[in-house]
Write a protein that holds these residues in place. Structure first.
Motif, short mmCIF file in Angstrom:
data_model
loop_
_atom_site.label_atom_id
_atom_site.label_comp_id
_atom_site.label_asym_id
_atom_site.label_seq_id
_atom_site.Cartn_x
_atom_site.Cartn_y
_atom_site.Cartn_z
N SER A 114 0.83 -1.22 0.00
CA SER A 114 0.00 0.00 0.00
C SER A 114 0.85 1.26 0.00
O SER A 114 0.45 2.29 -0.58
CB SER A 114 -0.93 -0.01 1.22
N SER A 127 0.49 4.09 -2.79
CA SER A 127 0.16 5.47 -2.40
C SER A 127 1.12 6.47 -3.04
O SER A 127 0.70 7.57 -3.45
CB SER A 127 0.20 5.59 -0.88
N ILE A 139 0.08 7.24 -6.56
CA ILE A 139 -1.05 8.18 -6.61
C ILE A 139 -0.57 9.59 -6.27
O ILE A 139 -1.01 10.58 -6.90
CB ILE A 139 -2.17 7.74 -5.65
N GLU A 140 0.35 9.71 -5.31
CA GLU A 140 0.90 11.02 -4.98
C GLU A 140 1.62 11.62 -6.18
O GLU A 140 1.56 12.84 -6.41
CB GLU A 140 1.85 10.91 -3.79
N PHE A 167 -7.28 1.88 -6.74
CA PHE A 167 -7.55 3.17 -6.10
C PHE A 167 -8.94 3.68 -6.47
O PHE A 167 -9.70 4.12 -5.61
CB PHE A 167 -6.48 4.19 -6.50
N LEU A 203 -4.75 5.91 1.06
CA LEU A 203 -3.41 6.47 0.94
C LEU A 203 -2.69 6.43 2.29
O LEU A 203 -3.31 6.65 3.34
CB LEU A 203 -3.50 7.91 0.45
N LEU A 257 2.33 9.17 2.68
CA LEU A 257 2.64 10.13 1.63
C LEU A 257 3.74 11.09 2.11
O LEU A 257 3.84 11.41 3.30
CB LEU A 257 1.40 10.93 1.24
N ASN A 291 -3.31 11.32 3.86
CA ASN A 291 -3.17 9.97 4.40
C ASN A 291 -4.49 9.51 5.03
O ASN A 291 -5.18 10.28 5.70
CB ASN A 291 -2.07 9.92 5.47
N ASN A 298 -9.34 7.55 0.68
CA ASN A 298 -9.38 6.83 -0.59
C ASN A 298 -9.91 7.79 -1.67
O ASN A 298 -10.14 8.97 -1.40
CB ASN A 298 -10.22 5.55 -0.50
#
Length: 399
Positions: A80, A84, A87-88, A124, A131, A134, A141, A144
């Motif tokens: 995860s 994450s 996505i960041e 995601f 998340l 990060l 954090n 979702n």
């Protein structure tokens, strides 16, 4: 006189090395051949590029036009935290490497490279993880996709994932296509996260026998229990917790069983020995593969019937180690396979065999010299000695 092995230019006419000399005419002839080969398109990849909006990725994957698990792919390995961070990167508009697809049929694709990125985006948008950890957007954090602030969500939706598509016309036959896909996969994975030996075998030497090894490693529940591996029916989340599963070490264990049946040919390095066996075994007849499948399943069932989960634990002077080990797995599997025709007799004496598994203390723990099950000793002679130890144990209960 020129004595070294480097190429020199001499008098503008002759290139000379220690062993050979070449005329300029010879090079020109070679260049003509190379140019002809290039014009014919030998080993040339035909590609096109595309960009996919992130909020379309779920629709793409759900369309079933994208094969996420071609044989040469590795198993999913992102946790995860790493998901994450991807996505960041999209939130910050940091460039993300393209994915590579192979067009197996018109508008039908295999994912050659980028499985982790695609499945992360898919998961995601489906709300399958939140998340965490990060670096620059810590305030997100624990969220979702659905509970992101509206502007952040819209910003992610505007991002694209680039792709490079190897078109179907790249290869003239299925065999050539398989070969080219494996070449590209190997080159794509020559950097970044290093492939394990078994992942490399899976990519470069896939075939009927390799698929059999994957099947046996996945489906034989007794085997998985003895190696403390999660079961396939327990779901992907549990499977991915296991490092052995993620790195395909369970598949290598199955391959070891078949390769070590030819212990007389065992040679270092072991990885090369396994490579060569796999390449040969991929050409085995279907009938041979069925016989090997039965032998593996029967052997595992017999061993589990006697030892249950403790089959492959390494002995010490006082007790067994808590984790299964190849140092026991390899010889005990071979010894039981050699005596598989006496299955009923061995099961009948199973309790006594289990109690006497490490009865020969002198062989196991000599007062001087190396222990039979010292993990540092893995040459052909050591392996044969360990097989002989278990074979002798079983022979006492056969007659």
């Amino acid at each position: 006189m020129i004595t070294d092995t480097h190429i020199h230019l001499f008098s503008g006419e002759i290139f000379t090395t220690k062993d050979e000399s070449y005329s300029l005419d010879g090079f020109l002839q070679d260049d003509n051949l190379i140019n002809e080969k290039y014009k014919k398109g030998e080993i040339r990849i035909v590609t096109e590029q595309a960009r996919y909006p992130l909020d379309n990725i779920t629709t793409m994957i759900d369309s079933e036009k994208y094969d996420l698990n071609p044989e040469y792919q590795r198993r999913k390995r992102w946790d995860s935290k790493r998901k994450s961070r991807l996505i960041e990167s999209f939130i910050m508009n940091v460039p993300v490497p393209p994915i590579f697809l192979y067009e197996v049929d018109y508008s039908i694709y295999e994912v050659m490279d980028g499985l982790q990125r695609l499945t992360t985006i898919y998961d995601f948008y489906k709300g399958k993880f939140v998340l965490e950890d990060l670096e620059y957007w810590r305030e997100l954090n624990g969220r979702n996709y659905d509970n992101l602030p509206e502007q952040v969500r819209k910003g992610i939706d505007r991002r694209y994932l680039s792709s490079i598509v190897l078109l179907q016309e790249t290869a003239k036959s299925k065999e050539e296509a398989d070969h080219l896909k494996q070449i590209v996969f190997e080159r794509l994975n020559s950097g970044g996260e290093k492939l394990t030996p078994q992942e490399t075998r899976n990519a470069l030497h896939n075939g009927k026998f390799n698929q059999l090894c994957i099947k046996l490693a996945t489906e034989n529940e007794c085997f998985r229990k003895m190696w403390e591996l999660p079961l396939e029916r327990e779901g992907e989340e549990k499977l991915l917790v296991s490092e052995r599963y993620r790195k395909m070490e369970d598949v290598e264990l199955v391959l070891r069983f078949f390769a070590y049946r030819h212990v007389d040919k065992l040679a270092s390095p072991i990885d090369r020995f396994l490579d060569e066996y796999l390449k040969q075994a991929n050409s085995f007849a279907d009938e041979t593969l069925k016989e090997l499948e039965k032998l593996f399943n029967d052997t595992v069932e017999l061993i589990y019937g006697i030892f249950q989960d403790s089959a492959f634990l390494v002995p010490t002077n006082e007790r067994e180690y808590k984790k299964p080990s190849k140092i026991i797995y390899d010889p005990i599997m071979q010894a039981f396979a050699l005596n598989i025709s006496h299955k009923s007799n061995l099961l009948k004496n199973g309790k006594t065999i289990k109690e006497n598994k490490y009865r020969d203390k002198k062989a196991l723990f000599p007062s001087s010299g190396k222990s039979l099950f010292d993990g540092r000793n893995n040459n052909r002679g050591d392996v044969k000695s360990r097989i002989k130890y278990f074979d002798k144990l079983l022979k006492d209960y056969i007659s």
